[in-house]
Design a protein around this motif. Structure first.
Motif, PDB file in Angstrom:
ATOM      1  N   TYR A   1      39.484   7.801  35.547  1.00 37.72           N
ATOM      2  CA  TYR A   1      39.550   7.216  34.211  1.00 37.72           C
ATOM      3  C   TYR A   1      38.567   7.917  33.274  1.00 37.72           C
ATOM      4  O   TYR A   1      38.902   8.265  32.137  1.00 37.72           O
ATOM      5  CB  TYR A   1      39.246   5.723  34.290  1.00 37.72           C
TER       6      TYR A   1
ATOM      7  N   VAL B   1      37.502  -2.106  31.337  1.00 35.69           N
ATOM      8  CA  VAL B   1      37.922  -1.312  32.496  1.00 35.69           C
ATOM      9  C   VAL B   1      37.500  -2.065  33.755  1.00 35.69           C
ATOM     10  O   VAL B   1      36.354  -1.965  34.195  1.00 35.69           O
ATOM     11  CB  VAL B   1      37.285   0.092  32.482  1.00 35.69           C
TER      12      VAL B   1
ATOM     13  N   VAL C   1      33.030  -0.773  31.688  1.00 34.27           N
ATOM     14  CA  VAL C   1      33.368  -0.785  33.118  1.00 34.27           C
ATOM     15  C   VAL C   1      32.599  -1.887  33.829  1.00 34.27           C
ATOM     16  O   VAL C   1      31.375  -1.974  33.722  1.00 34.27           O
ATOM     17  CB  VAL C   1      33.032   0.582  33.768  1.00 34.27           C
TER      18      VAL C   1
ATOM     19  N   ASP D   1      39.248   5.752  41.276  1.00 35.18           N
ATOM     20  CA  ASP D   1      40.034   5.416  40.089  1.00 35.18           C
ATOM     21  C   ASP D   1      39.161   5.428  38.835  1.00 35.18           C
ATOM     22  O   ASP D   1      39.593   5.847  37.765  1.00 35.18           O
ATOM     23  CB  ASP D   1      40.684   4.044  40.253  1.00 35.18           C
ATOM     24  N   CYS D   2      37.919   4.953  38.985  1.00 31.10           N
ATOM     25  CA  CYS D   2      37.004   4.946  37.841  1.00 31.10           C
ATOM     26  C   CYS D   2      36.665   6.377  37.426  1.00 31.10           C
ATOM     27  O   CYS D   2      36.638   6.704  36.230  1.00 31.10           O
ATOM     28  CB  CYS D   2      35.733   4.172  38.187  1.00 31.10           C
TER      29      CYS D   2
ATOM     30  N   THR E   1      28.771   1.302  32.030  1.00 29.43           N
ATOM     31  CA  THR E   1      29.024   0.611  33.299  1.00 29.43           C
ATOM     32  C   THR E   1      28.112  -0.616  33.385  1.00 29.43           C
ATOM     33  O   THR E   1      27.057  -0.674  32.768  1.00 29.43           O
ATOM     34  CB  THR E   1      28.763   1.521  34.517  1.00 29.43           C
TER      35      THR E   1
ATOM     36  N   GLU F   1      36.024  -9.159  36.715  1.00 22.88           N
ATOM     37  CA  GLU F   1      37.186  -9.180  35.825  1.00 22.88           C
ATOM     38  C   GLU F   1      37.263 -10.428  34.950  1.00 22.88           C
ATOM     39  O   GLU F   1      37.720 -10.355  33.803  1.00 22.88           O
ATOM     40  CB  GLU F   1      38.468  -9.022  36.641  1.00 22.88           C
TER      41      GLU F   1
ATOM     42  N   SER G   1      34.452   3.685  42.518  1.00 22.04           N
ATOM     43  CA  SER G   1      35.812   3.991  42.952  1.00 22.04           C
ATOM     44  C   SER G   1      36.300   5.315  42.375  1.00 22.04           C
ATOM     45  O   SER G   1      35.889   5.756  41.303  1.00 22.04           O
ATOM     46  CB  SER G   1      36.771   2.881  42.509  1.00 22.04           C
TER      47      SER G   1
ATOM     48  N   TYR H   1      33.268  -4.680  37.553  1.00 23.80           N
ATOM     49  CA  TYR H   1      34.194  -5.264  38.535  1.00 23.80           C
ATOM     50  C   TYR H   1      34.376  -6.762  38.324  1.00 23.80           C
ATOM     51  O   TYR H   1      35.263  -7.383  38.927  1.00 23.80           O
ATOM     52  CB  TYR H   1      33.697  -4.997  39.963  1.00 23.80           C
TER      53      TYR H   1
ATOM     54  N   MET I   1      36.962  -2.135  36.977  1.00 24.37           N
ATOM     55  CA  MET I   1      36.826  -1.292  38.165  1.00 24.37           C
ATOM     56  C   MET I   1      35.375  -1.250  38.632  1.00 24.37           C
ATOM     57  O   MET I   1      34.448  -1.409  37.836  1.00 24.37           O
ATOM     58  CB  MET I   1      37.256   0.154  37.864  1.00 24.37           C
ATOM     59  N   ASP I   2      35.190  -1.009  39.917  1.00 24.60           N
ATOM     60  CA  ASP I   2      33.871  -0.703  40.468  1.00 24.60           C
ATOM     61  C   ASP I   2      33.574   0.753  40.113  1.00 24.60           C
ATOM     62  O   ASP I   2      34.418   1.630  40.314  1.00 24.60           O
ATOM     63  CB  ASP I   2      33.896  -0.887  41.985  1.00 24.60           C
TER      64      ASP I   2
END
Length: 278
Positions: free
Chosen positions: A66, A54, A32, A62-63, A8, A36, A60, A34, A56-57
């Motif tokens: 994943y 990836v 990972v 969603d993370c 991350t 982008e 989240s 955020y 994403m924050d």
């Protein structure tokens, strides 16, 4: 079989350095972040068969889903908000991200990580004098307790000095301002900081990653004392700049000397790595 490594905060200086490190060591990396745009730039540079961006924050759901789906072997949590003055001025928000949401994230992903979790901390956590250091220390202590309950996964925290090539570092700020012939804001002529280079961090990381396989909090014993005033003067000379140094006074969270400079609280394990005793 290639190990799966999830990182991350992968768009940061350390995150990107670790991507390169693991790919060179025959791993598949999931990055990972955020940011982008920066993530897209990285993905164009790196072989898509071994690097999966990836966008994403990490906080989240969603993370988390994943991470559950890919079941990484190694998870390195490097995402954090780190600007010292902002951390002081917006302490509640920074605490929410750097501590509260980080704790939730790390405990939530533990069931899905097969081998090892490494929390990227900071030398600021040693006898912390600012909010950022206190936040890193709180997460370290939380992970110590968590590690005692989760024996099937190696949980570690890693401290290291300020990396001079870091995005937004005083080096980059002073370099840009001096090229523009603008004043260089210095908090105090006496201010010093323990600093290191990215290449030394990676050498220390390699030693730590391959040889230190015990839970705990560790520091990379690297870095040299850097005079911020001398750095400013060097960049003015290097860039043939007309810039002047402007003393602005210490800000909240600043200190004249890094507490790590005079410590003997470390028990050497290898050339680069020491265990931390609070």
């Amino acid at each position: 079989m290639k190990k799966k490594v999830l990182i991350t905060g992968v768009c940061g200086t350390i995150g990107e350095a670790l991507v390169n490190y693991f790919i060179e060591n025959d791993a598949i990396v999931y990055g990972v972040d955020y940011q982008e745009t920066q993530l897209a730039i990285m993905s164009k540079r790196i072989d898509s068969s071994v690097f999966y961006p990836v966008p994403m924050d990490f906080t989240s759901q969603d993370c988390l889903k994943y991470i559950e789906a890919i079941q990484p072997d190694i998870l390195i949590h490097g995402a954090s908000l780190k600007m010292t003055n902002f951390c002081e001025d917006f302490a509640d928000y920074y605490y929410s991200k750097n501590v509260l949401q980080t704790k939730v994230f790390l405990e939530s992903v533990l069931p899905f990580v097969k081998e090892r979790v490494i929390f990227i901390s900071s030398d600021e956590a040693y006898k912390p004098h600012n909010q950022f250091g206190k936040q890193k220390l709180e997460v370290e202590q939380y992970l110590k307790n968590l590690s005692e309950k989760k024996e099937d996964c190696l949980i570690q925290s890693l401290r290291f000095p300020f990396v001079i090539e870091s995005n937004g570092s005083v080096y980059h700020v002073f370099n840009k301002l001096s090229k523009e012939n603008k004043p260089l804001p210095l908090t105090d002529e006496r201010i010093t900081k323990l600093a290191t280079r990215k290449e030394d961090f990676i050498r220390g990381w390699d030693d730590f990653y391959n040889h230190v396989l015990i839970p705990g909090v560790y520091t990379l014993s690297i870095g040299k004392v850097l005079s911020i005033k001398a750095l400013a003067e060097e960049l003015i000379e290097k860039n043939h700049s007309k810039s002047k140094i402007e003393i602005i006074g210490l800000r909240k969270g600043d200190t004249l000397e890094d507490p790590m400079m005079n410590t003997d609280d470390f028990k050497p394990i290898t050339e680069y790595v020491s265990e931390v005793f609070e």
